[in-house]
Design a protein around this motif. Structure first.
Motif, PDB file in Angstrom:
ATOM      1  N   THR A  17       0.822  -1.200   0.000  1.00 38.48           N
ATOM      2  CA  THR A  17       0.000   0.000   0.000  1.00 38.48           C
ATOM      3  C   THR A  17       0.854   1.247   0.000  1.00 38.48           C
ATOM      4  O   THR A  17       2.018   1.220   0.404  1.00 38.48           O
ATOM      5  N   GLY A  18       0.269   2.325  -0.464  1.00 31.87           N
ATOM      6  CA  GLY A  18       0.890   3.621  -0.265  1.00 31.87           C
ATOM      7  C   GLY A  18       0.440   4.152   1.092  1.00 31.87           C
ATOM      8  O   GLY A  18      -0.059   3.407   1.938  1.00 31.87           O
ATOM      9  N   LEU A  19       0.599   5.446   1.299  1.00 32.12           N
ATOM     10  CA  LEU A  19       0.206   6.026   2.584  1.00 32.12           C
ATOM     11  C   LEU A  19      -1.303   6.181   2.690  1.00 32.12           C
ATOM     12  O   LEU A  19      -1.862   6.101   3.772  1.00 32.12           O
ATOM     13  N   LYS A  20      -1.969   6.402   1.563  1.00 30.92           N
ATOM     14  CA  LYS A  20      -3.407   6.588   1.579  1.00 30.92           C
ATOM     15  C   LYS A  20      -4.110   5.266   1.871  1.00 30.92           C
ATOM     16  O   LYS A  20      -3.852   4.256   1.235  1.00 30.92           O
ATOM     17  N   GLY A  21      -4.969   5.285   2.866  1.00 31.76           N
ATOM     18  CA  GLY A  21      -5.732   4.082   3.195  1.00 31.76           C
ATOM     19  C   GLY A  21      -5.026   3.143   4.151  1.00 31.76           C
ATOM     20  O   GLY A  21      -5.561   2.091   4.496  1.00 31.76           O
ATOM     21  N   LEU A  22      -3.819   3.487   4.601  1.00 29.00           N
ATOM     22  CA  LEU A  22      -3.067   2.616   5.515  1.00 29.00           C
ATOM     23  C   LEU A  22      -3.847   2.367   6.800  1.00 29.00           C
ATOM     24  O   LEU A  22      -3.977   1.236   7.258  1.00 29.00           O
ATOM     25  N   GLY A  23      -4.371   3.439   7.382  1.00 26.22           N
ATOM     26  CA  GLY A  23      -5.104   3.306   8.639  1.00 26.22           C
ATOM     27  C   GLY A  23      -6.338   2.440   8.505  1.00 26.22           C
ATOM     28  O   GLY A  23      -6.603   1.576   9.345  1.00 26.22           O
ATOM     29  N   GLU A  24      -7.110   2.642   7.421  1.00 24.28           N
ATOM     30  CA  GLU A  24      -8.316   1.864   7.227  1.00 24.28           C
ATOM     31  C   GLU A  24      -7.997   0.381   7.095  1.00 24.28           C
ATOM     32  O   GLU A  24      -8.697  -0.474   7.629  1.00 24.28           O
ATOM     33  N   MET A  25      -6.889   0.070   6.374  1.00 28.25           N
ATOM     34  CA  MET A  25      -6.497  -1.330   6.204  1.00 28.25           C
ATOM     35  C   MET A  25      -6.181  -1.989   7.543  1.00 28.25           C
ATOM     36  O   MET A  25      -6.613  -3.097   7.835  1.00 28.25           O
ATOM     37  N   ILE A  26      -5.400  -1.290   8.359  1.00 29.15           N
ATOM     38  CA  ILE A  26      -4.998  -1.856   9.642  1.00 29.15           C
ATOM     39  C   ILE A  26      -6.206  -2.026  10.557  1.00 29.15           C
ATOM     40  O   ILE A  26      -6.348  -3.059  11.232  1.00 29.15           O
ATOM     41  N   PHE A  27      -7.099  -1.044  10.569  1.00 26.01           N
ATOM     42  CA  PHE A  27      -8.250  -1.137  11.453  1.00 26.01           C
ATOM     43  C   PHE A  27      -9.196  -2.253  11.033  1.00 26.01           C
ATOM     44  O   PHE A  27      -9.710  -2.988  11.872  1.00 26.01           O
ATOM     45  N   GLU A  28      -9.439  -2.386   9.743  1.00 29.63           N
ATOM     46  CA  GLU A  28     -10.324  -3.443   9.283  1.00 29.63           C
ATOM     47  C   GLU A  28      -9.732  -4.808   9.596  1.00 29.63           C
ATOM     48  O   GLU A  28     -10.440  -5.731   9.987  1.00 29.63           O
ATOM     49  N   ASP A  29      -8.419  -4.931   9.443  1.00 28.04           N
ATOM     50  CA  ASP A  29      -7.774  -6.203   9.738  1.00 28.04           C
ATOM     51  C   ASP A  29      -7.845  -6.493  11.227  1.00 28.04           C
ATOM     52  O   ASP A  29      -8.080  -7.623  11.649  1.00 28.04           O
ATOM     53  N   TYR A  30      -7.649  -5.471  12.030  1.00 29.68           N
ATOM     54  CA  TYR A  30      -7.717  -5.650  13.484  1.00 29.68           C
ATOM     55  C   TYR A  30      -9.117  -6.066  13.924  1.00 29.68           C
ATOM     56  O   TYR A  30      -9.287  -6.899  14.801  1.00 29.68           O
ATOM     57  N   GLU A  31     -10.123  -5.486  13.281  1.00 32.23           N
ATOM     58  CA  GLU A  31     -11.506  -5.732  13.681  1.00 32.23           C
ATOM     59  C   GLU A  31     -12.024  -7.099  13.234  1.00 32.23           C
ATOM     60  O   GLU A  31     -12.913  -7.655  13.867  1.00 32.23           O
ATOM     61  N   THR A  32     -11.499  -7.643  12.145  1.00 32.48           N
ATOM     62  CA  THR A  32     -12.177  -8.800  11.540  1.00 32.48           C
ATOM     63  C   THR A  32     -11.342 -10.061  11.396  1.00 32.48           C
ATOM     64  O   THR A  32     -11.904 -11.132  11.200  1.00 32.48           O
ATOM     65  N   ASN A  33     -10.021  -9.986  11.455  1.00 37.53           N
ATOM     66  CA  ASN A  33      -9.233 -11.124  10.993  1.00 37.53           C
ATOM     67  C   ASN A  33      -8.246 -11.698  12.001  1.00 37.53           C
ATOM     68  O   ASN A  33      -7.176 -12.139  11.623  1.00 37.53           O
ATOM     69  N   ARG A  34      -8.584 -11.678  13.273  1.00 40.47           N
ATOM     70  CA  ARG A  34      -7.588 -12.210  14.192  1.00 40.47           C
ATOM     71  C   ARG A  34      -8.145 -13.161  15.224  1.00 40.47           C
ATOM     72  O   ARG A  34      -7.519 -13.420  16.231  1.00 40.47           O
ATOM     73  N   LYS A  35      -9.288 -13.722  15.019  1.00 37.65           N
ATOM     74  CA  LYS A  35      -9.898 -14.517  16.067  1.00 37.65           C
ATOM     75  C   LYS A  35      -9.548 -15.987  16.010  1.00 37.65           C
ATOM     76  O   LYS A  35      -9.589 -16.603  14.964  1.00 37.65           O
TER      77      LYS A  35
END
Length: 374
Positions: free
Chosen positions: A351-369
């Motif tokens: 990724t570039g800098l744009k959208g970095l935060g959204e990517m990390i937050f979505e991954d944190y919210e949905t993909n670690r259980k």
């Protein structure tokens, strides 16, 4: 007389901005500037004065000096004297919290939320997050989980209304999702390349870290977040230190960062653990057993790269997935990240800098259980 008719439709009006005070308007800009200046108050105010000259942010009724005075009165800044006896203005913990909250609002506010609650595992179990799915009652199921509406409907279907009778065979239980806890380590690359080529990459990384810290401490208080920075070496920093984070004249010792991250996670009691790594460059440094540094910035050094792969495999054995956010698009670096991800069986985002935060937050919210059976 003509009958009054009820008219339906849309009414369009000129947009009117929300009425906010001069202080609030300037404070929003100030929080952004203080993040870019790594907590340097004087530099942030100089930038604010420049913006005021260009965009007329203030008037004779409320000036930048009035704003600074209000910052003092409201407890956002204070006068301090350093160890050398030099005085200066510093931001307070109240400002640090406001910066983290702003970062959270900017990033998390863009993400479509699926509902309140803590992390959800992907399998049903004993919990309090309803799924909408039903199953037959089994011995040992808690009575408060029985869906009376569905059970009564079954009894009516099975026995008829005139001869109504509710039996165990009619009972159904609504599935729930178990809310689990997570231990996360966020690794931030602070090597010199994070500010090379005229692109500020460290500020977006800081914002993501501040927003993630604010999210976890407020919404998921049982989760843990450790933040690591890595250059020639790796070390932990506290959440309150994030606004002041700066890039140094460092190479990239990815192995040191991973080693420290796994050491921190070994001490956590939570079953679910993960590492997020934000980096823009190739691993180019190792610390040898004798304390000397082995450095090579020319291409991908096989000795350094193989050490990284070994660390990825070690994390996999410990059931610690690593998600890499590569802020670079170089083909040879992407090749390294793919091999690194395969060794760990983790994930990677290019990724570039744009959208970095959204990517990390979505991954944190949905993909670690971790899958949990009730």
């Amino acid at each position: 007389m003509k009958k009054n008719k009820i008219r339906k439709g849309f009414v369009f009006k000129t947009y009117e901005a929300e009425n906010i005070s001069p202080f609030e308007k300037l404070f929003e800009i100030f929080k952004e500037l203080i993040t870019h200046t790594s907590g340097d108050f004087d530099e942030a105010i100089d930038w604010l004065r420049s913006l005021d000259v260009e965009y007329k942010l203030t008037d004779e009724n409320y000036t930048i000096d009035d704003f600074v005075e209000d910052l003092k009165k409201k407890g956002y800044i204070k006068e301090e004297i350093d160890g050398n006896g030099v005085g200066g203005t510093k931001i307070t913990a109240k400002t640090e919290r406001a910066i983290r909250q702003q970062a959270l609002n900017h990033i998390f506010g863009k993400i479509k939320r699926s509902g309140a609650g803590n992390h959800k595992s992907k399998s049903p179990g004993i919990g309090d997050e309803h799924t909408g799915d039903f199953r037959a009652y089994q011995f040992g199921d808690s009575l408060d989980k029985v869906s009376m509406t569905e059970s009564i409907r079954n009894a009516q279907v099975n026995n008829g209304i005139n001869d109504f009778n509710l039996t165990e065979n009619d009972l159904v239980v609504e599935e729930t999702l178990h809310k689990s806890q997570m231990s996360t380590v966020l690794m931030i690359d602070i090597s010199h390349s994070m500010i090379l080529y005229g692109e500020d990459r460290i500020t977006p990384a800081k914002k993501v870290a501040m927003a993630l810290a604010e999210l976890i401490t407020t919404r998921y208080p049982k989760d843990t977040l450790d933040i690591i920075v890595f250059g020639n070496d790796a070390w932990s920093i506290k959440i309150k230190d994030l606004p002041y984070l700066q890039v140094g004249p460092y190479h990239t010792n990815t192995v040191a960062g991973l080693n420290l991250a796994m050491d921190l996670l070994r001490r956590k009691r939570n079953t679910n653990k993960q590492i997020f790594m934000i980096t823009d460059g190739k691993p180019s440094c190792l610390r040898l057993p004798d304390g000397q540094y082995y450095k090579n910035s020319n291409g991908l050094d096989k000795y350094i790269v193989n050490k990284c792969y070994a660390m990825a495999q070690q994390a996999r054995k410990l059931h610690i997935p690593i998600t890499t956010f590569m802020i670079a698009q170089d083909p040879y670096l992407m090749q390294f990240v793919r091999a690194f991800t395969q060794a760990n069986q983790g994930k990677a985002f290019y990724t570039g800098l744009k959208g970095l935060g959204e990517m990390i937050f979505e991954d944190y919210e949905t993909n670690r259980k971790k899958r949990i059976k009730g």
